[in-house]
Design an enzyme around this catalytic site. Structure first.
Site, PDB file in Angstrom:
ATOM      1  N   LYS A 195       0.819  -1.220   0.000  1.00  0.00           N
ATOM      2  CA  LYS A 195       0.000   0.000   0.000  1.00  0.00           C
ATOM      3  C   LYS A 195       0.842   1.253   0.000  1.00  0.00           C
ATOM      4  O   LYS A 195       0.493   2.251  -0.624  1.00  0.00           O
ATOM      5  CB  LYS A 195      -0.931   0.020   1.215  1.00  0.00           C
ATOM      6  CG  LYS A 195      -2.105  -0.894   1.084  1.00  0.00           C
ATOM      7  CD  LYS A 195      -3.177  -0.441   2.045  1.00  0.00           C
ATOM      8  CE  LYS A 195      -4.463  -1.202   1.822  1.00  0.00           C
ATOM      9  NZ  LYS A 195      -5.502  -0.744   2.725  1.00  0.00           N
ATOM     10  N   LYS A 231      -4.952  -9.328  -6.623  1.00  0.00           N
ATOM     11  CA  LYS A 231      -6.239  -9.643  -5.988  1.00  0.00           C
ATOM     12  C   LYS A 231      -7.301  -8.618  -6.390  1.00  0.00           C
ATOM     13  O   LYS A 231      -6.974  -7.471  -6.719  1.00  0.00           O
ATOM     14  CB  LYS A 231      -6.073  -9.770  -4.477  1.00  0.00           C
ATOM     15  CG  LYS A 231      -6.240  -8.527  -3.708  1.00  0.00           C
ATOM     16  CD  LYS A 231      -6.266  -8.731  -2.203  1.00  0.00           C
ATOM     17  CE  LYS A 231      -6.240  -7.345  -1.608  1.00  0.00           C
ATOM     18  NZ  LYS A 231      -6.391  -7.195  -0.209  1.00  0.00           N
ATOM     19  N   LYS A 240     -11.190  -3.177  -3.774  1.00  0.00           N
ATOM     20  CA  LYS A 240     -12.096  -2.031  -3.891  1.00  0.00           C
ATOM     21  C   LYS A 240     -11.440  -0.876  -4.606  1.00  0.00           C
ATOM     22  O   LYS A 240     -12.105  -0.031  -5.184  1.00  0.00           O
ATOM     23  CB  LYS A 240     -12.461  -1.530  -2.485  1.00  0.00           C
ATOM     24  CG  LYS A 240     -13.259  -2.479  -1.675  1.00  0.00           C
ATOM     25  CD  LYS A 240     -13.237  -2.054  -0.203  1.00  0.00           C
ATOM     26  CE  LYS A 240     -14.166  -2.927   0.600  1.00  0.00           C
ATOM     27  NZ  LYS A 240     -13.917  -2.830   2.030  1.00  0.00           N
TER      28      LYS A 240
HETATM   29  P1  AMP Z   1     -11.136  -5.112   3.268  1.00  0.00           P
HETATM   30  O1  AMP Z   1     -12.067  -4.768   2.171  1.00  0.00           O
HETATM   31  O2  AMP Z   1      -9.686  -4.993   2.861  1.00  0.00           O
HETATM   32  O3  AMP Z   1     -11.455  -4.463   4.564  1.00  0.00           O
HETATM   33  O4  AMP Z   1     -11.322  -6.673   3.513  1.00  0.00           O
HETATM   34  C1  AMP Z   1     -12.379  -7.216   4.298  1.00  0.00           C
HETATM   35  C2  AMP Z   1     -12.354  -8.735   4.237  1.00  0.00           C
HETATM   36  O5  AMP Z   1     -12.535  -9.176   2.890  1.00  0.00           O
HETATM   37  C3  AMP Z   1     -11.031  -9.342   4.716  1.00  0.00           C
HETATM   38  O6  AMP Z   1     -11.319 -10.524   5.452  1.00  0.00           O
HETATM   39  C4  AMP Z   1     -10.321  -9.676   3.444  1.00  0.00           C
HETATM   40  O7  AMP Z   1      -9.414 -10.753   3.587  1.00  0.00           O
HETATM   41  C5  AMP Z   1     -11.473 -10.058   2.533  1.00  0.00           C
HETATM   42  N1  AMP Z   1     -11.128  -9.819   1.125  1.00  0.00           N
HETATM   43  C6  AMP Z   1     -10.898  -8.617   0.533  1.00  0.00           C
HETATM   44  N2  AMP Z   1     -10.578  -8.772  -0.768  1.00  0.00           N
HETATM   45  C7  AMP Z   1     -10.594 -10.129  -1.002  1.00  0.00           C
HETATM   46  C8  AMP Z   1     -10.346 -10.941  -2.152  1.00  0.00           C
HETATM   47  N3  AMP Z   1     -10.021 -10.401  -3.319  1.00  0.00           N
HETATM   48  N4  AMP Z   1     -10.472 -12.280  -2.023  1.00  0.00           N
HETATM   49  C9  AMP Z   1     -10.823 -12.838  -0.832  1.00  0.00           C
HETATM   50  N5  AMP Z   1     -11.056 -12.130   0.288  1.00  0.00           N
HETATM   51  C10 AMP Z   1     -10.952 -10.792   0.216  1.00  0.00           C
END
Ligand code: AMP
Ligand code: TRP
Length: 340
Positions: free
Chosen positions: A118, A201, A204
């Site tokens: 990041k 990956k 968002k």
């Molecule tokens: P975040 O949006 O970064 O706060 O992620 C929230 C949850 O979603 C966390 O448990 C991440 O590991 C999961 N997550 C986010 N992006 C992915 C992805 N591309 N594949 C699987 N899990 C994800």
């Protein structure tokens, strides 16, 4: 010292920065919903304090917090059987994070791959909060003595750091106070990849909207994104191993499996020999079937902000009732005088 048995308790969090993606749904939210009603206490948090480690427009942050709250409820998280709230309404998270800032070592933080990704080449300009982020995440988890943390693959390193912080705290203060939390990384889609580049990956914040499926995308958009998803010219093989060097193909099979509650092997068995002209429309139909009821409900819930805010307040009160006594015991262990 014999290890204390902690009551099993589930905690997880999600940032309200940008809309929810299919990666969030398959890697986290769907599984959070499935963990309810199994006799475990489940606590789920919209981590707004984590979001501001990178710049957030205040109006967008407010909107995003309510949108994620609506998304979690629409995807089946019941605000009665689970505790569901936004992080900043329970000050114990930030307070315990300070204690953990003093337990965690700079060397540990330097190994965090998410910070490196990041902050990129401009680490000098990253916020101090982005660097300290894993200590706040440890506080989120340990303020509840949570034993199980369901997350996507990308969060494994942070949960391991949480264990290191708990172990060092217990060791330094000669207590058996914080549990050694387990990451729970399960299911066929623990790392959903970008639709245009199978080595990155789905996130968002990626630059192109075509690389991700958003929970609020309509049926036509979902179909178009899968149709344009990058693949290779080969048809689907008859074994999973044959997908080892085909990351884009592997990703679409994993997404199908996650949405259909099937194993990837079962998906391969069903589609062996099929070309993308058959598989992609089947995947799009499945995604629309599973996601559109959730996005409809999400939109309906977002129409009533007063109700969402009431639910967050109620969840925060329930969360506070667990976290506050744990924070107070922590202060006592550390030697901070509490006289009021
Ligand atoms: P975040 O949006 O970064 O706060 O992620 C929230 C949850 O979603 C966390 O448990 C991440 O590991 C999961 N997550 C986010 N992006 C992915 C992805 N591309 N594949 C699987 N899990 C994800
Ligand atoms: N760091 C997590 C992410 O980026 C979000 C998060 C914050 C979290 N606190 C948590 C996840 C506690 C699990 C438990 O996805």
């Amino acid at each position: 010292m014999a290890e204390k048995a902690f009551t099993p308790r589930v905690f997880s969090g999600i940032k309200p920065s940008g809309g929810l993606t299919l990666g969030n749904y398959l890697g986290a939210i769907k599984r959070w919903a499935e963990m309810q009603g199994k006799g475990l206490e489940t606590i789920y948090c919209v981590v707004d304090l984590h979001a501001i480690t990178v710049w957030q427009d205040p109006a967008d942050l407010r909107h995003g917090t309510r949108e994620v709250m609506a998304g979690l409820i629409a995807a089946g998280i019941d605000p009665e059987s689970s505790i569901l709230f936004n992080q900043s309404q329970v000050p114990a998270h930030a307070e315990l994070a300070w204690i953990f800032n003093c337990v965690a070592r700079v060397g540990w933080m330097n190994r965090m791959t998410q910070f490196k990704d990041k902050a990129g080449k401009n680490a000098e300009k990253a916020s101090l909060g982005l660097y300290a982020y894993p200590a706040l995440m440890a506080a989120d988890i340990l303020a509840y003595h949570a034993t199980h943390v369901p997350v996507g693959e990308d969060q494994k390193q942070h949960v391991e750091l949480t264990r290191d912080i708990a172990a060092k705290f217990n060791h330094d203060y000669k207590v058996d106070f914080f549990p050694l939390t387990e990451p729970v990384i399960e299911g066929p889609a623990t790392r959903v990849m970008n639709l245009r580049d199978g080595s990155r990956k789905m996130s968002k914040s990626g630059e192109s909207d075509m690389e991700r499926i958003n929970m609020l995308d309509d049926a036509d958009t979902i179909a178009k994104k899968f149709r344009k998803a990058r693949t290779d010219p080969e048809p689907l093989p008859d074994s999973l191993e044959a997908l080892d060097n085909r990351p884009e193909a592997r990703n679409l099979v994993s997404i199908y499996a996650g949405l259909a509650d099937m194993t990837p092997e079962a998906v391969i068995a069903e589609f062996a020999g099929a070309g993308w002209g058959r598989f992609k429309p089947a995947l799009a139909d499945l995604a629309v079937e599973k996601l559109s009821p959730i996005s409809d409900e999400m939109k309906r819930l977002m129409g009533d902000e007063t109700e969402l805010d009431r639910l967050m307040a109620r969840g925060a009160e329930r969360a506070e009732a667990i976290a506050r006594p744990i924070l107070e015991q922590t202060y006592d262990i550390v030697g901070l005088v509490r006289s009021r």
